[in-house]
Design a protein around this motif. Structure first.
Motif, PDB file in Angstrom:
ATOM      1  N   VAL A 105     -34.584  33.569  32.054  1.00 42.58           N
ATOM      2  CA  VAL A 105     -35.444  33.674  33.224  1.00 42.58           C
ATOM      3  C   VAL A 105     -36.674  32.815  32.974  1.00 42.58           C
ATOM      4  O   VAL A 105     -37.292  32.911  31.909  1.00 42.58           O
ATOM      5  CB  VAL A 105     -35.844  35.152  33.446  1.00 42.58           C
ATOM      6  N   LYS A 106     -36.991  31.955  33.944  1.00 40.27           N
ATOM      7  CA  LYS A 106     -38.116  31.044  33.749  1.00 40.27           C
ATOM      8  C   LYS A 106     -39.007  31.022  34.982  1.00 40.27           C
ATOM      9  O   LYS A 106     -38.536  30.722  36.087  1.00 40.27           O
ATOM     10  CB  LYS A 106     -37.560  29.640  33.505  1.00 40.27           C
ATOM     11  N   GLY A 107     -40.237  31.389  34.813  1.00 42.28           N
ATOM     12  CA  GLY A 107     -41.243  31.281  35.883  1.00 42.28           C
ATOM     13  C   GLY A 107     -40.848  31.982  37.171  1.00 42.28           C
ATOM     14  O   GLY A 107     -41.084  31.471  38.261  1.00 42.28           O
ATOM     15  N   LEU A 108     -40.249  33.165  37.039  1.00 46.38           N
ATOM     16  CA  LEU A 108     -39.749  33.869  38.226  1.00 46.38           C
ATOM     17  C   LEU A 108     -40.901  34.518  39.007  1.00 46.38           C
ATOM     18  O   LEU A 108     -41.783  35.158  38.426  1.00 46.38           O
ATOM     19  CB  LEU A 108     -38.760  34.947  37.755  1.00 46.38           C
ATOM     20  N   HIS A 109     -40.856  34.309  40.332  1.00 41.99           N
ATOM     21  CA  HIS A 109     -41.851  34.913  41.231  1.00 41.99           C
ATOM     22  C   HIS A 109     -41.121  35.604  42.365  1.00 41.99           C
ATOM     23  O   HIS A 109     -40.081  35.129  42.816  1.00 41.99           O
ATOM     24  CB  HIS A 109     -42.725  33.836  41.879  1.00 41.99           C
ATOM     25  N   VAL A 112     -42.583  35.431  35.654  1.00 41.47           N
ATOM     26  CA  VAL A 112     -41.894  36.161  34.582  1.00 41.47           C
ATOM     27  C   VAL A 112     -40.880  35.252  33.887  1.00 41.47           C
ATOM     28  O   VAL A 112     -40.072  34.599  34.538  1.00 41.47           O
ATOM     29  CB  VAL A 112     -41.205  37.430  35.163  1.00 41.47           C
ATOM     30  N   SER A 113     -40.974  35.194  32.563  1.00 46.14           N
ATOM     31  CA  SER A 113     -40.020  34.418  31.763  1.00 46.14           C
ATOM     32  C   SER A 113     -39.575  35.259  30.566  1.00 46.14           C
ATOM     33  O   SER A 113     -40.399  35.944  29.963  1.00 46.14           O
ATOM     34  CB  SER A 113     -40.667  33.144  31.226  1.00 46.14           C
ATOM     35  N   PHE A 114     -38.298  35.210  30.259  1.00 45.44           N
ATOM     36  CA  PHE A 114     -37.783  35.827  29.027  1.00 45.44           C
ATOM     37  C   PHE A 114     -36.355  35.364  28.833  1.00 45.44           C
ATOM     38  O   PHE A 114     -35.737  34.773  29.738  1.00 45.44           O
ATOM     39  CB  PHE A 114     -37.857  37.360  29.065  1.00 45.44           C
ATOM     40  N   GLN A 115     -35.841  35.611  27.646  1.00 45.88           N
ATOM     41  CA  GLN A 115     -34.447  35.255  27.347  1.00 45.88           C
ATOM     42  C   GLN A 115     -33.781  36.440  26.681  1.00 45.88           C
ATOM     43  O   GLN A 115     -34.415  37.153  25.916  1.00 45.88           O
ATOM     44  CB  GLN A 115     -34.410  34.090  26.371  1.00 45.88           C
ATOM     45  N   THR A 145     -36.469  30.240  38.131  1.00 45.80           N
ATOM     46  CA  THR A 145     -35.011  30.236  37.975  1.00 45.80           C
ATOM     47  C   THR A 145     -34.558  31.399  37.107  1.00 45.80           C
ATOM     48  O   THR A 145     -35.290  31.873  36.249  1.00 45.80           O
ATOM     49  CB  THR A 145     -34.514  28.939  37.291  1.00 45.80           C
ATOM     50  N   ALA A 146     -33.334  31.836  37.378  1.00 47.22           N
ATOM     51  CA  ALA A 146     -32.701  32.849  36.526  1.00 47.22           C
ATOM     52  C   ALA A 146     -31.250  32.423  36.345  1.00 47.22           C
ATOM     53  O   ALA A 146     -30.546  32.156  37.323  1.00 47.22           O
ATOM     54  CB  ALA A 146     -32.788  34.219  37.186  1.00 47.22           C
ATOM     55  N   LEU A 147     -30.835  32.326  35.094  1.00 47.59           N
ATOM     56  CA  LEU A 147     -29.456  31.962  34.777  1.00 47.59           C
ATOM     57  C   LEU A 147     -28.793  33.118  34.055  1.00 47.59           C
ATOM     58  O   LEU A 147     -29.400  33.747  33.193  1.00 47.59           O
ATOM     59  CB  LEU A 147     -29.402  30.736  33.853  1.00 47.59           C
ATOM     60  N   VAL A 148     -27.545  33.402  34.442  1.00 49.31           N
ATOM     61  CA  VAL A 148     -26.748  34.394  33.711  1.00 49.31           C
ATOM     62  C   VAL A 148     -25.528  33.654  33.186  1.00 49.31           C
ATOM     63  O   VAL A 148     -24.763  33.081  33.978  1.00 49.31           O
ATOM     64  CB  VAL A 148     -26.332  35.572  34.615  1.00 49.31           C
ATOM     65  N   ILE A 176     -43.508  44.867  30.967  1.00 52.08           N
ATOM     66  CA  ILE A 176     -43.994  44.298  32.229  1.00 52.08           C
ATOM     67  C   ILE A 176     -44.967  45.261  32.885  1.00 52.08           C
ATOM     68  O   ILE A 176     -44.766  46.478  32.850  1.00 52.08           O
ATOM     69  CB  ILE A 176     -42.801  43.943  33.163  1.00 52.08           C
ATOM     70  N   GLU A 177     -46.024  44.701  33.443  1.00 55.08           N
ATOM     71  CA  GLU A 177     -46.953  45.505  34.230  1.00 55.08           C
ATOM     72  C   GLU A 177     -47.550  44.636  35.309  1.00 55.08           C
ATOM     73  O   GLU A 177     -47.893  43.474  35.058  1.00 55.08           O
ATOM     74  CB  GLU A 177     -48.063  46.088  33.353  1.00 55.08           C
ATOM     75  N   GLN A 178     -47.684  45.206  36.497  1.00 57.41           N
ATOM     76  CA  GLN A 178     -48.220  44.486  37.651  1.00 57.41           C
ATOM     77  C   GLN A 178     -47.604  43.092  37.775  1.00 57.41           C
ATOM     78  O   GLN A 178     -48.291  42.096  37.954  1.00 57.41           O
ATOM     79  CB  GLN A 178     -49.740  44.403  37.542  1.00 57.41           C
ATOM     80  N   GLY A 179     -46.277  43.063  37.607  1.00 54.62           N
ATOM     81  CA  GLY A 179     -45.537  41.823  37.844  1.00 54.62           C
ATOM     82  C   GLY A 179     -45.600  40.797  36.733  1.00 54.62           C
ATOM     83  O   GLY A 179     -45.033  39.719  36.864  1.00 54.62           O
ATOM     84  N   GLN A 180     -46.294  41.118  35.631  1.00 47.30           N
ATOM     85  CA  GLN A 180     -46.418  40.128  34.556  1.00 47.30           C
ATOM     86  C   GLN A 180     -45.895  40.664  33.234  1.00 47.30           C
ATOM     87  O   GLN A 180     -46.090  41.845  32.924  1.00 47.30           O
ATOM     88  CB  GLN A 180     -47.883  39.741  34.379  1.00 47.30           C
ATOM     89  N   ILE A 181     -45.284  39.771  32.473  1.00 44.38           N
ATOM     90  CA  ILE A 181     -44.819  40.158  31.138  1.00 44.38           C
ATOM     91  C   ILE A 181     -46.022  40.164  30.191  1.00 44.38           C
ATOM     92  O   ILE A 181     -46.725  39.164  30.066  1.00 44.38           O
ATOM     93  CB  ILE A 181     -43.749  39.153  30.614  1.00 44.38           C
ATOM     94  N   LEU A 182     -46.254  41.305  29.574  1.00 43.75           N
ATOM     95  CA  LEU A 182     -47.402  41.415  28.665  1.00 43.75           C
ATOM     96  C   LEU A 182     -47.005  41.155  27.223  1.00 43.75           C
ATOM     97  O   LEU A 182     -47.824  40.726  26.418  1.00 43.75           O
ATOM     98  CB  LEU A 182     -48.016  42.822  28.757  1.00 43.75           C
ATOM     99  N   ALA A 183     -45.774  41.475  26.885  1.00 47.28           N
ATOM    100  CA  ALA A 183     -45.319  41.276  25.506  1.00 47.28           C
ATOM    101  C   ALA A 183     -43.808  41.185  25.531  1.00 47.28           C
ATOM    102  O   ALA A 183     -43.154  41.794  26.368  1.00 47.28           O
ATOM    103  CB  ALA A 183     -45.758  42.449  24.634  1.00 47.28           C
TER     104      ALA A 183
END
Ligand code: ATP
Ligand code: MG
Length: 308
Positions: free
Chosen positions: A4-8, A20-23, A57-60, A205-212
């Motif tokens: 997931v990259k820069g998801l809004h 939101v970004s994570f792998q 973007t989000a890729l599965v 995640i909190e308030q739409g943002q990844i904190l850690a």
């Protein structure tokens, strides 16, 4: 497996998910943790192709959720936070119905339904009407349905909500088993402690943002770079404390009977260094224990007004 990259996602003028970004690596269990309204379900619905992202973007398994939704749907098993089940049919019929919906070969449907019932401990309930199932049993039925097409990736939105303590433990064991079978599991929860034992990684995640994001241990280390150890010595605790205080990585040290308590700064490697140092000074060490981070405190620290 999931990227997931820069998801809004905006609902009108309100941004529910912000950058939101994570792998998630193949075969891992990833915990998506956050309080009510954090944006978990919104993110999960985008991953599951049910909601189009505003940006990002989000890729599965390499497939874009926006451009190749059908492909993604074959790969994932999605369990929503709220679900309805058809009431008037039996458990086995319900599962065979979904086996048909996924166009699984007609001759294999019964065997597949039996397999998922076995896995989810539903076999004794197979003849029951869905309307007669308790909430926890329905939850298991929904998970069984999620597994019917043998998806590589499971996306579960608070699957353990409302389960009793025993059912939660059994549910966690089932997730571990699914992970051992090679499945990637993405699971949301409000409670970090509930998932920390079975997740290799978590995203908070909190308030739409990844904190850690990362392993619980690495998040804990980033937040509090010090670690506490308890060293049990056979003699000479007071002297050991004096020697330890001379070391730059020892923030504090105190003796408590035959136990030395010390707070160390630095990575995990400082622990064997300290052991070697004490052994070199002829302090007989009978045992050493690291105090674990308190996960609730950690979670409160991360989410406490960290986002304006
Ligand atoms: N359809 C919608 N229209 C407008 N706002 C929405 C919609 N769906 C969700 N929201 C808002 O987006 C934010 C994130 O909601 P979301 O359901 O993703 O949170 P969540 O982390 O899943 O919370 P919970 O733990 O309560 O399930 C909330 O502020 C919510 O009010
Ligand atoms: Mg939700």
């Amino acid at each position: 497996m999931i990227e997931v990259k820069g998801l809004h996602k905006s609902y009108g003028g309100f941004e529910a998910v912000k950058d939101v970004s994570f792998q998630v690596a193949p075969g891992t269990v990833f915990g998506f943790i956050g309080p009510n309204g954090a944006g978990k379900t919104t993110t999960i619905r985008m991953l599951s192709t049910l909601l189009e992202p505003t940006a990002g973007t989000a890729l599965v398994d390499g497939h874009c959720v926006v451009n190749y939704p059908e492909r993604v749907r074959q790969i994932i098993g999605y369990m929503p936070d709220r679900f309805g089940v058809y009431e008037g049919i039996q458990v086995w019929e319900y599962l065979e119905f979904f086996a048909a919906a996924y166009k699984l070969p007609r001759g294999r449907r019964r065997a597949i339904a039996e397999e998922v019932m076995e896995l989810t401990d539903l076999t004794p309930l197979k003849e029951k009407l869905v309307s007669e199932l308790s909430k926890g049993m329905r939850q298991r039925l929904c998970l069984a349905k999620t597994l019917i097409h043998d998806p590589k990736v499971l996306i579960l939105d608070e699957p353990a909500a409302g389960l009793d303590p025993r059912a939660r433990i059994e549910f966690r064991a089932l997730l571990v088993e699914l992970s051992r079978m090679g499945k990637t599991v993405f699971i949301s929860s409000h409670i970090l402690t509930e998932l920390s034992g079975i997740c290799q990684e978590v995203g908070i995640i909190e308030q739409g943002q990844i904190l850690a994001c990362g392993s619980v241990e690495s998040i804990a280390r980033a937040l509090s770079p010090s670690r506490r150890v308890r060293i049990r010595v056979l003699r000479g605790a007071a002297e050991a404390v004096e020697w330890l205080k001379k070391r730059p990585e020892v923030l504090e040290a105190a003796a408590d009977g035959e136990t030395v308590r010390a707070t160390l700064q630095g990575g995990e490697e400082v622990v064997p260094e300290i052991v070697k140092y004490l052994a070199g000074l002829d302090v007989p060490i009978a045992g050493l224990e690291q105090e674990h981070h308190n996960l609730e405190t950690l979670f409160m620290q991360i989410t406490k007004g960290a986002v304006a």
